[in-house]
Scaffold this active site. Structure first.
Site: not given
Ligand code: C2E
Ligand code: CA
Ligand code: CA
Length: 762
Positions: A623, A533, A591, A710, A653
């Site tokens: 997603e 992802e 995403n 996830e 998602d």
């Molecule tokens: P998401 O799509 O649910 O992405 C997963 C988030 O959970 C990611 O945080 C990831 O680093 C985190 N994560 C992964 N494995 C674990 C785990 O084992 N434990 C915990 N506690 N967290 C885990 P991240 O990277 O901070 O992203 C947060 C949210 O930001 C994402 O949730 C998504 O909704 C959004 N996001 C990230 N990148 C993009 C993007 O390129 N475009 C858009 N529109 N939204 C994005």
């Molecule tokens: Ca998610």
């Molecule tokens: Ca996601």
């Protein structure tokens, strides 16, 4: 280069002029030399006038000035020549004056030209001269009154000349003094160094005045011996020629470069009446004790009348100014102060502390739109009247425009300002009767207060800052549904920081500061890495690597998701192509933000990016959160269909946190359900959560989708998920999101290429 020879010729001409003048004086003193002396002087005067005319013709810069001085000098010279040819004598005697009174009167017209020349010179320095001709007339009348008082009777007693000639004889020195005084005043106002033309003109006119007054004294003093009178007359002529030479010298000076013309304000405007009034009053007082000639008294009265006229004119202008000032600070519709009026008052209040309320009517626009502008205006007037009735002492109520009012409370602290705001709100909540209609308004009121300089926290932006604060508070009130909001510095600072961040984000996206990190997704059954992802990060130049939580809301709020999605999608697709080429065919999940999903061009754009990079669209998974899907279910369904048509897959998602119905899911042909990590975290210990996950797995499979969990953080959870029927997992237990450069190395370590199954197949 040309200045040197010209200065040379100037010096030669000046020397010649001086010599000729001296020669004429000597001739005049010799017995029988009067005629020759007269001829030489006439020639010299013609030269003076010619030089002035030449300067006026040569222009530019002061063409008017020197034309006026040429005319003035010309008139004086012609009159003098006429007198000379008529009397045949260079020495003017009282009898000649008497015979040629009207001719002498003509000479006075020459002074009007001198005056005009000076006014034109002054216009180079001052933007607006108020009634220069009235001021000039005032001066003349007073000076004529003084000269009459001093010389008229002695002149008539001594020579028996007629009244007209005497008046002319008195008038000329009066005019001399006037133009000389004007020139000296102008010099003092402008500065003699700034404009040398003014200095030389002042010198010329002073010398001329001296000569004419001496002549007057000579004519009046008939008692002096004839020889002395004659010598005095010769000296007077020489002095007059010197004045002419000084005028020519002035005309040869360059006009100064004046960057900004000053405006005459304050006492200089009233200089003439201020000088003339005491003079004429003094004359009239003298008349009480010693009777003065009738002419002097009449002239003194005329001067007083002129001063009165001038004062009336200035006063009328003042009233006009006051009027236009009042109009400029008043709101026409309500009669309250307008924005400018408020700002002026604020400016005067800074430093002593004040409360400020900004009132914005709620639902006013509805009234305006429904019942028309006319009714809207009535309503605004009614509001103004109601607020005015509740106005505390010393407060200023203003309408800033539209339906926005402001109240300034000088000396009020935050507490009093707040109480006043509450009272205003109550007043505005009561219904308004408008021509048979009952209208319910409401208001959003922003309140702020400054403690002033004495309180120690004077506002850096001064009065405008106070207005800004009230405005900020008013918007907070408006956002939270109306009522009163008091300015909060912390909230303001946070929102300002957000604004800064927004601008940085805009620039950062354009500068390529957004980078994608990648987190592996593993098949539970085999442990194979099947996809990654892409998760956006912002490499901020000052703050380092920022997570989406810091900036994603902002991007969504301010419509920056388009460029953000584009940046991540392009990078992710390019990386996927690279992995494919390196023998790692991974599915790439990107995403989609709400804003992107609502963009009708999304599918076409995705198709272009994939095609340009040369990626099989089937390797791309988009997603979309459950919440986003449900925000506009119809539109989402269409977009999803378009994405599928392009060949990409869709994943739902954060599944389980939104409110999608089973019916909706049934009709949405997604490839994957992505179980939110709040469920994942609990499955190892909580049987009810485990039951939900098991049920969801069944649901996904029966709808033809796979279930990805996830947020898997430990082996126990992973084990339980496998038992519950989950297909794929993602989480810190496998790997944290990492930069593209690290991913291939990680894959080598965790999922060696030589998988047994692959070997067997080969
Ligand atoms: P998401 O799509 O649910 O992405 C997963 C988030 O959970 C990611 O945080 C990831 O680093 C985190 N994560 C992964 N494995 C674990 C785990 O084992 N434990 C915990 N506690 N967290 C885990 P991240 O990277 O901070 O992203 C947060 C949210 O930001 C994402 O949730 C998504 O909704 C959004 N996001 C990230 N990148 C993009 C993007 O390129 N475009 C858009 N529109 N939204 C994005
Ligand atoms: Ca998610
Ligand atoms: Ca996601």
């Amino acid at each position: 280069m040309r200045a040197a020879p010209r200065r040379g010729t100037g010096a030669v001409l000046a020397a010649a002029f001086t010599l000729a003048t001296a020669a004429s004086a000597v001739l005049a003193l010799l017995p029988g030399g009067a005629a020759a002396a007269g001829a030489v002087q006439a020639a010299l005067w013609v030269a003076v006038v010619a030089a002035l005319v030449a300067r006026a013709v040569r222009g530019p810069g002061g063409r008017r000035v020197w034309a006026a001085f040429a005319v003035g000098t010309g008139v004086l010279v012609l009159a003098r020549l006429r007198l000379y040819t008529a009397t045949g004598s260079a020495v003017v005697d009282p009898a000649a004056l008497d015979r040629h009174g009207p001719l002498v009167l003509v000479t006075l017209a020459g002074y009007a030209a001198f005056y005009a020349g000076q006014v034109a010179l002054l216009r180079d320095h001052f933007r607006r001269l108020r009634d220069p001709w009235l001021d000039g007339a005032l001066g003349v009348v007073l000076l004529a009154a003084v000269c009459s008082a001093l010389f008229l009777e002695p002149l008539q007693r001594a020579t028996g000349t007629g009244a007209a000639a005497s008046a002319a004889a008195v008038g000329r020195p009066s005019l001399d003094v006037l133009v000389a005084v004007l020139a000296l005043t102008a010099c003092a106002l402008v500065g003699r160094r700034v404009d040398r033309r003014l200095a030389l003109v002042a010198a010329a006119l002073s010398v001329l005045t001296l000569a004419d007054v001496t002549d007057l004294v000579r004519l009046a003093g008939a008692a002096s011996p004839a020889g002395a009178t004659h010598r005095l007359s010769v000296a007077v002529d020489v002095a007059r020629l010197a004045a002419g030479a000084l005028l020519v010298a002035a005309s040869r000076q360059p006009a100064p470069v004046v960057a900004r013309r000053r405006s005459l304000r304050g006492w200089p405007v009233l200089m003439a009446p201020l000088a003339v009034l005491p003079g004429s009053v003094a004359l009239l007082l003298v008349d009480q004790h010693r009777e003065l000639p009738t002419a002097a008294v009449v002239l003194a009265f005329a001067a007083v009348g002129g001063v009165t006229l001038k004062v009336v004119l200035v006063f009328a202008e003042l009233l006009r100014l006051l009027d236009s000032h009042r109009e400029a600070v008043t709101d026409e519709l309500t009669g309250l102060a307008n924005r400018r009026g408020l700002l002026q008052r604020l400016e005067r209040t800074t430093g002593q502390g004040a409360g400020l309320l900004l009132v914005d009517l709620d639902r006013f626009k509805d009234v305006n739109d429904t019942f028309g502008h006319h009714r809207g205006d009535d309503l605004l007037r009614a509001v103004a009247a109601r607020l005015t009735a509740r106005l505390p002492d010393g407060a200023l109520l203003a309408r800033l425009g539209g339906d926005e009012f402001a109240l300034l409370l000088p000396g009020a602290g935050a507490g009093r300002a707040r109480r006043t705001a509450d009272a205003f709100l109550t007043a505005l909540t009561e219904p308004f009767e408008l021509g048979g209609l009952t209208v319910h308004l409401g208001a959003s009121i922003g309140v702020t207060a400054s403690t002033g300089a004495a309180g120690g926290d004077a506002l850096p932006g001064g009065d405008v800052e106070l207005l800004r604060q009230a405005d900020t508070a008013m918007y907070v009130a408006k956002r939270t549904g109306g009522g009163v909001a008091v300015y909060d510095e912390a909230v303001d600072r946070a929102s300002r920081e957000r604004l800064v961040l927004l601008e940085e984000l805009r620039a950062g996206i354009a500068a390529g500061q957004l980078v994608a990190h990648y987190q592996p997704q593993l098949e539970v059954r085999t442990g194979r890495v099947v996809g990654v992802e892409a998760l956006v990060r912002w490499q901020h130049p000052r703050r380092g690597l920022l997570l989406p939580a810091v900036f994603l809301d902002l991007a969504e709020e301010r419509g920056l998701t388009g460029p953000l999605t584009e940046a991540v999608l392009r990078q992710a697709v390019a990386e996927a192509v690279r992995w494919h080429r390196a023998g790692r065919p991974l599915r790439i999940a990107v995403n989609l933000a709400t804003g992107s999903l609502l963009d009708p061009g999304l599918a076409g754009f995705v198709q272009r990016v994939v095609a340009e990079a040369g990626l099989d669209p089937a390797a791309l998974l988009l997603e979309i959160t459950e919440t986003t899907l449900m925000r506009d279910p119809e539109r989402s369904r269409r977009t999803v269909a378009e994405l599928l048509a392009v060949g990409a897959g869709v994943s739902i998602d954060d599944y389980g946190t939104g409110y999608s119905s089973l019916a909706y899911l049934r009709d949405l042909p997604a490839a994957e359900l992505k179980l939110d990590r709040t469920f994942t975290a609990r499955v190892a210990h909580d049987e009810r959560s485990a039951a939900i996950v098991a049920g969801t797995a069944d649901l996904a499979h029966s709808l033809g989708m796979r279930l990805l969990a996830e947020g898997v953080e430990d082996a126990t959870t992973l084990h339980r998920l496998r038992e519950l029927g989950v297909d794929e997992t993602q989480g810190y237990h496998h790997a944290r999101p990492m930069p593209a450069a690290e991913l291939l190395a990680w894959l080598e370590r965790h999922a060696p290429r030589s998988l047994p199954s692959v070997v067997l197949q080969g």
